[in-house]
Write an enzyme that holds these catalytic residues in place. Structure first.
Site, PDB file in Angstrom:
ATOM      1  N   HIS A   1      89.798  68.024  -9.724  1.00  0.00           N
ATOM      2  CA  HIS A   1      89.121  69.279  -9.458  1.00  0.00           C
ATOM      3  C   HIS A   1      87.838  69.057  -8.668  1.00  0.00           C
ATOM      4  O   HIS A   1      87.232  67.989  -8.706  1.00  0.00           O
ATOM      5  CB  HIS A   1      88.811  70.001 -10.763  1.00  0.00           C
ATOM      6  CG  HIS A   1      90.037  70.510 -11.449  1.00  0.00           C
ATOM      7  ND1 HIS A   1      89.994  71.180 -12.648  1.00  0.00           N
ATOM      8  CD2 HIS A   1      91.351  70.468 -11.100  1.00  0.00           C
ATOM      9  CE1 HIS A   1      91.219  71.524 -13.012  1.00  0.00           C
ATOM     10  NE2 HIS A   1      92.068  71.096 -12.086  1.00  0.00           N
TER      11      HIS A   1
ATOM     12  N   GLU B   1      84.808  70.136  -9.099  1.00  0.00           N
ATOM     13  CA  GLU B   1      83.619  69.828  -9.885  1.00  0.00           C
ATOM     14  C   GLU B   1      83.553  68.338 -10.227  1.00  0.00           C
ATOM     15  O   GLU B   1      82.505  67.703 -10.066  1.00  0.00           O
ATOM     16  CB  GLU B   1      83.619  70.647 -11.192  1.00  0.00           C
ATOM     17  CG  GLU B   1      83.654  72.149 -10.996  1.00  0.00           C
ATOM     18  CD  GLU B   1      85.056  72.747 -10.919  1.00  0.00           C
ATOM     19  OE1 GLU B   1      85.191  73.952 -11.170  1.00  0.00           O
ATOM     20  OE2 GLU B   1      86.030  72.009 -10.607  1.00  0.00           O
TER      21      GLU B   1
ATOM     22  N   CYS C   1      87.299  74.302 -15.676  1.00  0.00           N
ATOM     23  CA  CYS C   1      88.228  74.029 -16.772  1.00  0.00           C
ATOM     24  C   CYS C   1      87.485  73.248 -17.855  1.00  0.00           C
ATOM     25  O   CYS C   1      86.367  72.763 -17.643  1.00  0.00           O
ATOM     26  CB  CYS C   1      89.440  73.252 -16.259  1.00  0.00           C
ATOM     27  SG  CYS C   1      89.097  71.512 -15.882  1.00  0.00           S
TER      28      CYS C   1
ATOM     29  N   CYS D   1      86.532  69.563 -16.829  1.00  0.00           N
ATOM     30  CA  CYS D   1      85.395  69.546 -15.897  1.00  0.00           C
ATOM     31  C   CYS D   1      84.107  69.937 -16.613  1.00  0.00           C
ATOM     32  O   CYS D   1      83.045  69.371 -16.336  1.00  0.00           O
ATOM     33  CB  CYS D   1      85.646  70.465 -14.703  1.00  0.00           C
ATOM     34  SG  CYS D   1      86.838  69.807 -13.518  1.00  0.00           S
TER      35      CYS D   1
END
Length: 182
Positions: free
Chosen positions: A102, A104, A130, A133
């Site tokens: 992801h 992040e 999420c 993250c």
């Protein structure tokens, strides 16, 4: 050699009692960094989530990240998605591509790779992160997270952000939608 100014041009050059210029919208810092995060997302390599992220300290950009496979590994755009079904235990079942990291996490990893501290920073991303993250964000010392949209799986993230003292700012109440979200 001087240029000759015509009468029409001379009229345009007149200062008619200082007319008011058109109002320019100067973005807020949150708007400014969110637009940069959107541009970073255009580098994403999974069409299910071409989203970006930026990390900022003292109004200075320190790291960027986008959704993409690990370095040296084929991307979704090249070989397709690696889909998994996730049951949230409350009746919600969603499909996720797990081939990529992801945005992040990639932004945090890029900062670490180059020895840049994220402690006390602000993270800008397209949706509420999420749960995985979110844990990385907390452990990286990031104190504020600004998101454009909400995320269907963001309940637990919101809980641990609140518990750990990470400020979460949602710029809109809109929920991020995916193709095979149920």
């Amino acid at each position: 050699m001087k240029k000759k100014i015509t009468k029409a041009k001379r009229k345009d050059l007149k200062n008619d009692n200082n007319p008011v210029p058109q109002k320019h919208h100067r973005p807020t810092w949150d708007e400014y960094f969110m637009e940069i995060a959107k541009q970073v997302g255009t580098r994403g390599t999974c069409d299910r989530g071409r989203v970006g992220c930026v990390i900022v300290k003292d109004k200075r950009l320190i790291s960027t990240g986008y959704v993409g496979s690990p370095a040296g590994v084929k991307h979704c755009d090249e070989i397709g998605h690696e889909m998994h079904t996730v049951d949230y235990g409350n009746g919600d079942i969603h499909r996720h591509c797990v081939r990529t990291a992801h945005a992040e996490t990639n932004a945090i990893v890029q900062a670490a790779r180059f020895g840049i501290s994220t402690d006390g920073g602000t993270l800008y991303c397209m949706m509420v992160p999420c749960y995985t993250c979110a844990k990385n964000i907390i452990n990286a010392g990031i104190r504020r997270v600004v998101c454009e949209k909400d995320y269907h799986g963001g309940k637990r993230t919101k809980e641990i952000f609140s518990e750990s003292g990470v400020e979460l700012v949602l710029l809109s109440g809109e929920l991020m939608q995916y193709a095979d979200q149920k």
